[in-house]
Design a protein around this motif. Structure first.
Motif, PDB file in Angstrom:
ATOM      1  N   HIS A 200      19.855 -58.979  -6.084  1.00 26.22           N
ATOM      2  CA  HIS A 200      18.729 -58.073  -5.825  1.00 26.22           C
ATOM      3  C   HIS A 200      19.209 -56.742  -5.239  1.00 26.22           C
ATOM      4  CE1 HIS A 200      14.586 -57.034  -5.157  1.00 26.22           C
ATOM      5  NE2 HIS A 200      14.732 -56.932  -3.848  1.00 26.22           N
ATOM      6  N   LYS A 201      20.190 -56.804  -4.347  1.00 28.79           N
ATOM      7  CA  LYS A 201      20.727 -55.575  -3.752  1.00 28.79           C
ATOM      8  C   LYS A 201      21.371 -54.698  -4.822  1.00 28.79           C
ATOM      9  CE  LYS A 201      20.284 -56.225   0.854  1.00 28.79           C
ATOM     10  NZ  LYS A 201      19.706 -55.252   1.819  1.00 28.79           N
ATOM     11  N   LEU A 202      22.107 -55.300  -5.749  1.00 32.41           N
ATOM     12  CA  LEU A 202      22.756 -54.535  -6.814  1.00 32.41           C
ATOM     13  C   LEU A 202      21.727 -53.931  -7.763  1.00 32.41           C
ATOM     14  CD1 LEU A 202      25.738 -56.940  -7.554  1.00 32.41           C
ATOM     15  CD2 LEU A 202      25.912 -54.621  -6.611  1.00 32.41           C
ATOM     16  N   ILE A 203      20.667 -54.657  -8.040  1.00 34.88           N
ATOM     17  CA  ILE A 203      19.594 -54.132  -8.888  1.00 34.88           C
ATOM     18  C   ILE A 203      18.951 -52.919  -8.227  1.00 34.88           C
ATOM     19  CG2 ILE A 203      17.287 -54.607  -9.801  1.00 34.88           C
ATOM     20  CD1 ILE A 203      18.259 -57.495 -10.308  1.00 34.88           C
ATOM     21  N   LYS A 204      18.701 -53.018  -6.933  1.00 32.22           N
ATOM     22  CA  LYS A 204      18.087 -51.893  -6.211  1.00 32.22           C
ATOM     23  C   LYS A 204      18.997 -50.666  -6.209  1.00 32.22           C
ATOM     24  CE  LYS A 204      15.698 -52.560  -2.467  1.00 32.22           C
ATOM     25  NZ  LYS A 204      15.302 -52.983  -1.094  1.00 32.22           N
ATOM     26  N   LYS A 205      20.312 -50.906  -6.202  1.00 29.72           N
ATOM     27  CA  LYS A 205      21.265 -49.795  -6.228  1.00 29.72           C
ATOM     28  C   LYS A 205      21.517 -49.276  -7.640  1.00 29.72           C
ATOM     29  CE  LYS A 205      24.511 -51.822  -3.636  1.00 29.72           C
ATOM     30  NZ  LYS A 205      25.731 -52.018  -2.819  1.00 29.72           N
ATOM     31  N   LYS A 206      20.903 -49.939  -8.630  1.00 27.43           N
ATOM     32  CA  LYS A 206      21.071 -49.579 -10.045  1.00 27.43           C
ATOM     33  C   LYS A 206      22.532 -49.654 -10.471  1.00 27.43           C
ATOM     34  CE  LYS A 206      16.934 -46.672 -10.084  1.00 27.43           C
ATOM     35  NZ  LYS A 206      16.364 -45.326 -10.371  1.00 27.43           N
ATOM     36  N   ALA A 207      23.179 -50.714 -10.031  1.00 27.26           N
ATOM     37  CA  ALA A 207      24.572 -50.939 -10.408  1.00 27.26           C
ATOM     38  C   ALA A 207      24.662 -51.260 -11.901  1.00 27.26           C
ATOM     39  CB  ALA A 207      25.150 -52.089  -9.597  1.00 27.26           C
ATOM     40  N   LYS A 208      25.801 -50.957 -12.484  1.00 22.81           N
ATOM     41  CA  LYS A 208      25.992 -51.234 -13.905  1.00 22.81           C
ATOM     42  C   LYS A 208      25.996 -52.730 -14.181  1.00 22.81           C
ATOM     43  CE  LYS A 208      28.652 -47.041 -14.948  1.00 22.81           C
ATOM     44  NZ  LYS A 208      29.971 -46.509 -15.407  1.00 22.81           N
ATOM     45  N   MET A 209      26.601 -53.492 -13.278  1.00 19.40           N
ATOM     46  CA  MET A 209      26.654 -54.945 -13.416  1.00 19.40           C
ATOM     47  C   MET A 209      25.959 -55.560 -12.211  1.00 19.40           C
ATOM     48  SD  MET A 209      29.954 -57.475 -13.948  1.00 19.40           S
ATOM     49  CE  MET A 209      30.570 -57.364 -12.265  1.00 19.40           C
ATOM     50  N   THR A 210      24.940 -56.360 -12.457  1.00 19.17           N
ATOM     51  CA  THR A 210      24.167 -56.911 -11.347  1.00 19.17           C
ATOM     52  C   THR A 210      24.373 -58.413 -11.180  1.00 19.17           C
ATOM     53  OG1 THR A 210      22.242 -57.127 -12.806  1.00 19.17           O
ATOM     54  CG2 THR A 210      22.396 -55.124 -11.471  1.00 19.17           C
ATOM     55  N   MET A 211      24.729 -59.103 -12.241  1.00 18.82           N
ATOM     56  CA  MET A 211      25.009 -60.534 -12.147  1.00 18.82           C
ATOM     57  C   MET A 211      26.430 -60.748 -11.615  1.00 18.82           C
ATOM     58  SD  MET A 211      22.512 -62.547 -12.875  1.00 18.82           S
ATOM     59  CE  MET A 211      20.793 -62.165 -13.277  1.00 18.82           C
ATOM     60  N   PRO A 212      26.704 -61.946 -11.087  1.00 21.30           N
ATOM     61  CA  PRO A 212      28.058 -62.221 -10.590  1.00 21.30           C
ATOM     62  C   PRO A 212      29.104 -62.007 -11.673  1.00 21.30           C
ATOM     63  CG  PRO A 212      26.542 -63.950  -9.918  1.00 21.30           C
ATOM     64  CD  PRO A 212      25.791 -63.083 -10.877  1.00 21.30           C
ATOM     65  N   ASP A 213      30.273 -61.568 -11.252  1.00 19.50           N
ATOM     66  CA  ASP A 213      31.382 -61.321 -12.159  1.00 19.50           C
ATOM     67  C   ASP A 213      31.666 -62.576 -12.990  1.00 19.50           C
ATOM     68  OD1 ASP A 213      33.714 -60.438 -13.393  1.00 19.50           O
ATOM     69  OD2 ASP A 213      34.961 -60.876 -11.633  1.00 19.50           O
ATOM     70  N   PRO A 214      31.562 -62.498 -14.315  1.00 18.80           N
ATOM     71  CA  PRO A 214      31.794 -63.706 -15.126  1.00 18.80           C
ATOM     72  C   PRO A 214      33.206 -64.257 -14.978  1.00 18.80           C
ATOM     73  CG  PRO A 214      31.690 -61.736 -16.520  1.00 18.80           C
ATOM     74  CD  PRO A 214      31.234 -61.327 -15.151  1.00 18.80           C
ATOM     75  N   GLU A 215      34.168 -63.392 -14.668  1.00 17.57           N
ATOM     76  CA  GLU A 215      35.540 -63.855 -14.516  1.00 17.57           C
ATOM     77  C   GLU A 215      35.676 -64.767 -13.292  1.00 17.57           C
ATOM     78  OE1 GLU A 215      40.100 -62.070 -14.732  1.00 17.57           O
ATOM     79  OE2 GLU A 215      38.388 -60.695 -14.602  1.00 17.57           O
ATOM     80  N   ILE A 216      34.918 -64.477 -12.226  1.00 19.06           N
ATOM     81  CA  ILE A 216      34.926 -65.350 -11.046  1.00 19.06           C
ATOM     82  C   ILE A 216      34.438 -66.742 -11.433  1.00 19.06           C
ATOM     83  CG2 ILE A 216      33.777 -65.818  -8.844  1.00 19.06           C
ATOM     84  CD1 ILE A 216      33.826 -62.831  -8.281  1.00 19.06           C
ATOM     85  N   LEU A 217      33.314 -66.789 -12.132  1.00 20.04           N
ATOM     86  CA  LEU A 217      32.709 -68.071 -12.459  1.00 20.04           C
ATOM     87  C   LEU A 217      33.502 -68.831 -13.518  1.00 20.04           C
ATOM     88  CD1 LEU A 217      28.971 -66.975 -12.366  1.00 20.04           C
ATOM     89  CD2 LEU A 217      30.291 -68.135 -10.604  1.00 20.04           C
TER      90      LEU A 217
END
Length: 272
Positions: A200-217
Motif C-alpha cells: 500500500h505504501k508503494l502504491i501511494k508513492k506511485k512506485a514502478k513496482m508495487t508487489m514484492p520482488d519476484p526474485e525474492i519469492l
C-alpha cells in the motif's frame, strides 16, 4: 478473503486507532471471516518519549476471551508481534511462552538502535544496498536466535518511510542475507509474511513496482520455502485486508498455492 494475520487495536497497541468493536464490524462488512490480532510488544523500546510499547499479558488474555464472544461471525486469533533487539532474544522467547498465543510474529523495526519511523536519516547515511543488507541481516539474526515464533514480519519494513518513489527491497540488494534468512526459517518451519501495508505504501508513492520482488519469492521457493502468510498490518479499519485479492493473484502467478495462518501455534493452510 483469506486470513489476515497481522493487525493492531488501540486497546494494547499504543500506535493503533481502532477498537475491537470497530475491527469486528469492519471484518463483517469486508467479509473477512478470520483475523489475527497481533498487538505490539517491544520490550525496552528505544524511544522513551513515545507511549509504552509493552502491555500486561494477563490483561490481554482476559480481554481476548471477551472479544471472542463479541465476534460471533469472525474467528479471532490471539497473536502478538514481538519487536527484536539483540540483547532481548531470551526475553522475547519468554514472553512468547508466557500465554496461549495462537500466532506470534517476530519483527525488526530498528536500524542503528532507532525505529525507522523516526530514524529517516538512515536513508541518507547508507546506500540502498547497504541499508537493506543491514536490515535483512538482523532479520536473519533474530530468526536464528529466537525460537518461539511462527512468522517473520515485514521483511520490507525498511522501505516504508523512504521518500524516494522507487526504493523497493530487492533480492539483488543483499542476496547472501536473504539466503541466510530463508535457510533459517525454512529449517525451523517458520512462515514468511507478505505485508500488504508495504504494498500500500508503494502504491501511494506511485512506485514502478508495487508487489514484492519476484526474485525474492522465487529464491525462497527454490530453497524449499512454501509457507507464506498474508498480513495487512492494520492499525485502523480502512486497511483491513487491503490489497489481499490482487496480492493472492500475484502469489499464485509465482507458484504459491496457499496462505498459512496459525492457531495454537500450529500452521493451517488455506487456498489463496
Amino acid at each position: 478473503m483469506v486470513t489476515d494475520s497481522h493487525n493492531h487495536t488501540c486497546h494494547f497497541s499504543s500506535d493503533a486507532g481502532m477498537s475491537i468493536s470497530e475491527l469486528i464490524s469492519s471484518c463483517n462488512q469486508k467479509q473477512i471471516k478470520r483475523i489475527a490480532i497481533t498487538e505490539h510488544y517491544d520490550y525496552d523500546y528505544p524511544h522513551p518519549e513515545e507511549p509504552s510499547q509493552i502491555f500486561d499479558i494477563n490483561q490481554y488474555v482476559d480481554a481476548f476471551e471477551i472479544w471472542k464472544k463479541l465476534a460471533t461471525n469472525v474467528d479471532l486469533i490471539m497473536g502478538i508481534e514481538l519487536g527484536y533487539q539483540s540483547h532481548i532474544a531470551d526475553i522475547i522467547d519468554s514472553v512468547s511462552a508466557s500465554a496461549p498465543f495462537d500466532s506470534v510474529i517476530l519483527s525488526n523495526h530498528l536500524i542503528d538502535g532507532k525505529d525507522v519511523y523516526f530514524n529517516t536519516e538512515c536513508y541518507k547515511m547508507y546506500t540502498k544496498e547497504d541499508l537493506h543488507s543491514k536490515y535483512v541481516s538482523v532479520l536473519a539474526e533474530m530468526a536464528e536466535r529466537c525460537d518461539n515464533y511462527n512468522i517473520i514480519g515485514h521483511y520490507d519494513y525498511i522501505n516504508r518511510y523512504c521518500k524516494k518513489r522507487n526504493c523497493n527491497v530487492l533480492y539483488s540488494d543483499c542476496p547472501k542475507d536473504f539466503d541466510r534468512l530463508f535457510e533459517i526459517i525454512i529449517s525451523k518451519g517458520k512462515s514468511l509474511e507478505i505485508n500488504t501495508k508495504s504494498i500500500h505504501k508503494l502504491i501511494k508513492k506511485k512506485a514502478k513496482m508495487t508487489m514484492p520482488d519476484p526474485e525474492i519469492l522465487k529464491r525462497y521457493q527454490d530453497m524449499g520455502g512454501k509457507m507464506i502468510t498474508l498480513g495487512s498490518d492494520s492499525h485502523t479499519t480502512d486497511t483491513l485486508g487491503i490489497h489481499f485479492n490482487e496480492t493472492a493473484e500475484y502469489l499464485k502467478s509465482l507458484g504459491f498455492k496457499s496462505n498459512f495462518y496459525f492457531k495454537k501455534r500450529m500452521p493451517h493452510e488455506e487456498a489463496l
